[in-house]
Design an enzyme around this catalytic site. Structure first.
Site, PDB file in Angstrom:
ATOM      1  N   GLU A  57      36.092 -82.820  98.785  1.00  0.00           N
ATOM      2  CA  GLU A  57      35.174 -83.048  99.690  1.00  0.00           C
ATOM      3  C   GLU A  57      35.630 -84.292 100.616  1.00  0.00           C
ATOM      4  OE1 GLU A  57      30.529 -83.345 100.987  1.00  0.00           O
ATOM      5  OE2 GLU A  57      31.370 -84.390  99.556  1.00  0.00           O
ATOM      6  N   SER A  83      23.077 -80.979 103.279  1.00  0.00           N
ATOM      7  CA  SER A  83      24.169 -80.874 102.372  1.00  0.00           C
ATOM      8  C   SER A  83      23.870 -80.034 101.147  1.00  0.00           C
ATOM      9  CB  SER A  83      24.982 -82.360 102.402  1.00  0.00           C
ATOM     10  OG  SER A  83      25.440 -82.624 103.722  1.00  0.00           O
ATOM     11  N   ASP A 111      30.680 -86.687 107.856  1.00  0.00           N
ATOM     12  CA  ASP A 111      29.345 -86.393 107.940  1.00  0.00           C
ATOM     13  C   ASP A 111      28.735 -87.811 108.148  1.00  0.00           C
ATOM     14  OD1 ASP A 111      26.800 -85.002 107.449  1.00  0.00           O
ATOM     15  OD2 ASP A 111      26.533 -86.613 105.803  1.00  0.00           O
ATOM     16  N   HIS A 146      26.376 -88.961 111.218  1.00  0.00           N
ATOM     17  CA  HIS A 146      25.235 -89.452 111.154  1.00  0.00           C
ATOM     18  C   HIS A 146      24.954 -90.870 112.046  1.00  0.00           C
ATOM     19  CE1 HIS A 146      22.936 -86.835 108.911  1.00  0.00           C
ATOM     20  NE2 HIS A 146      23.872 -86.418 107.957  1.00  0.00           N
ATOM     21  N   ASP A 173      32.388 -82.460 105.096  1.00  0.00           N
ATOM     22  CA  ASP A 173      31.110 -82.477 105.312  1.00  0.00           C
ATOM     23  C   ASP A 173      30.927 -82.684 106.799  1.00  0.00           C
ATOM     24  OD1 ASP A 173      28.210 -83.014 105.274  1.00  0.00           O
ATOM     25  OD2 ASP A 173      28.594 -82.935 102.797  1.00  0.00           O
TER      26      ASP A 173
END
Ligand SMILES: [Zn+2]
Length: 368
Positions: free
Chosen positions: A258, A91, A263, A267, A50
């Protein structure tokens, strides 16, 4: 140098000619059937990093001791990630393209742009008798894993998403998200419902070996801990366990893994967080690649839903011998993301294409 260029050009021309000989028949800009000359896999493992763009992948080159598993792939493509509603996907829309083949609006889980539920690849393959599995380092209700078994209009509807799990048919779940099963606003005990539907529920640690029954393994209330907070080898080991279990099915299997928190590091604009998660994901690729090498009938696809953080491996000012990992946004970016493929059918993933093509390519490869 000139010779090298000539050689490369000739090689590319021949490769292109060869590929067009075994070309894919394209209808409505999607793959509908594939040439019988392309060997089809029995199993597919889809690994989603991700928020993993090319700079994120590149950290495996610069920050890993030894060779990255990314370098073991021979087919590389690029995916265009925009959603139906926005230039930059989130996402939920980013995973729904992989699970259903439709471009939808940001926030959508397994529904199209008119909020109509779309059949997911997991549901379709499960109906055909294949085994399916979902492994994540987020909660299993988080956008990416949820998009493969749930259908809700908003990614924030975690409790509603959980209600799809008991009848999902998914043979193996591993990740976080316990509280959405047993500490719910509506007071329902969905763990009891999972058990009633034949699931063995584990909430303490990753089992050593798989069982015959369907399995629900939930090792955190919400997301799993960060690598830096002691998650250890959960992702590679859960992937190994899933493969051991799912590969017993003669008809084949489909496993989604995943690396959810690449991700989250993006962020947070936290390079150490991001790199720790990326290296854990790379290690997991090794497990999948080793399995596929031995198995011979398994296609591995590695990609991302989008890039996060506008991350780049910038020079530290004029010092070109020092990398200063840098971010340009706390959000996502519109950059294309890489697609890596290895195994039967891998060559289908060459080129530049829309992200939802990945679904259509996988389904075409599963059609016998
Ligand atoms: Zn994402």
């Amino acid at each position: 140098m000139k010779f090298k260029f000539f050689f490369l050009t000739t090689f590319l021309i021949f490769t292109t000619l060869f590929i067009s000989c075994v070309s894919v028949q394209v209808k409505d800009n999607t793959v509908s059937t594939i040439s019988s000359e392309i060997k089809k896999p029995k199993n597919i493992i889809l690994l989603i990093g991700d928020g993993m763009g090319l700079s994120e992948v590149s950290t495996a080159i610069y920050y890993k001791d030894g060779n990255p598993n990314f370098e073991r792939f021979h087919t590389i493509g690029l995916s265009k990630t925009s959603s139906a509603s926005d230039l930059i996907t989130d996402s939920a829309a980013g995973a729904t393209v992989f699970s259903t083949g439709v471009k939808t609006y940001n926030g959508a889980i397994g529904v199209d742009k008119d909020t109509i539920p779309m059949p997911t690849i997991v549901e379709q393959l499960s109906k055909r008798g294949l085994s399916t599995g979902i492994v994540a380092t987020s909660s299993i209700q988080h956008a990416t894993p949820a998009s493969f078994y749930a259908h809700v209009k908003s990614r924030r509807m975690y409790e509603e998403i959980t209600e799809f799990a008991p009848n999902s048919g998914v043979n193996f779940f591993a990740g976080g998200g316990l509280k959405f099963f047993n500490k719910r606003k509506d007071g329902k005990d969905l763990l009891a419902e999972m058990k009633a539907n034949g699931y063995k529920v584990t909430t303490d640690q990753l089992p050593q070996a798989p069982v015959e029954q369907k399995e629900l393994i939930l090792l955190a209330e919400d997301g799993m801990p960060k690598m830096s907070e002691g998650r250890g080898d959960f992702l590679p080991n859960a992937t190994k366990l899933a493969l051991e279990k799912l590969s017993k099915n003669e008809k084949g299997f489909f496993l989604i893994v995943e690396g959810s928190q690449i991700d989250w590091g993006g962020h947070d604009n936290d390079a150490d967080y991001l790199i720790g998660e990326l290296l854990d994901f790379d290690k997991t690729l090794g497990v999948a690649l080793d399995f596929a090498k031995q198995n011979g009938e398994t296609l591995i696809i590695v990609t991302a839903d989008h890039e996060t953080g506008g991350f780049t491996l910038a020079s530290d000012g004029s010092d070109y011998n020092k990398i200063k990992p840098s971010f340009s946004t706390p959000g996502h970016s519109a950059t294309m993301v890489p697609v890596f493929a290895e195994g039967p059918g891998a060559t289908l993933f060459n080129g530049i294409y829309e992200s939802n093509e990945i679904y259509h390519k996988m389904m075409a490869l599963f059609d016998k």
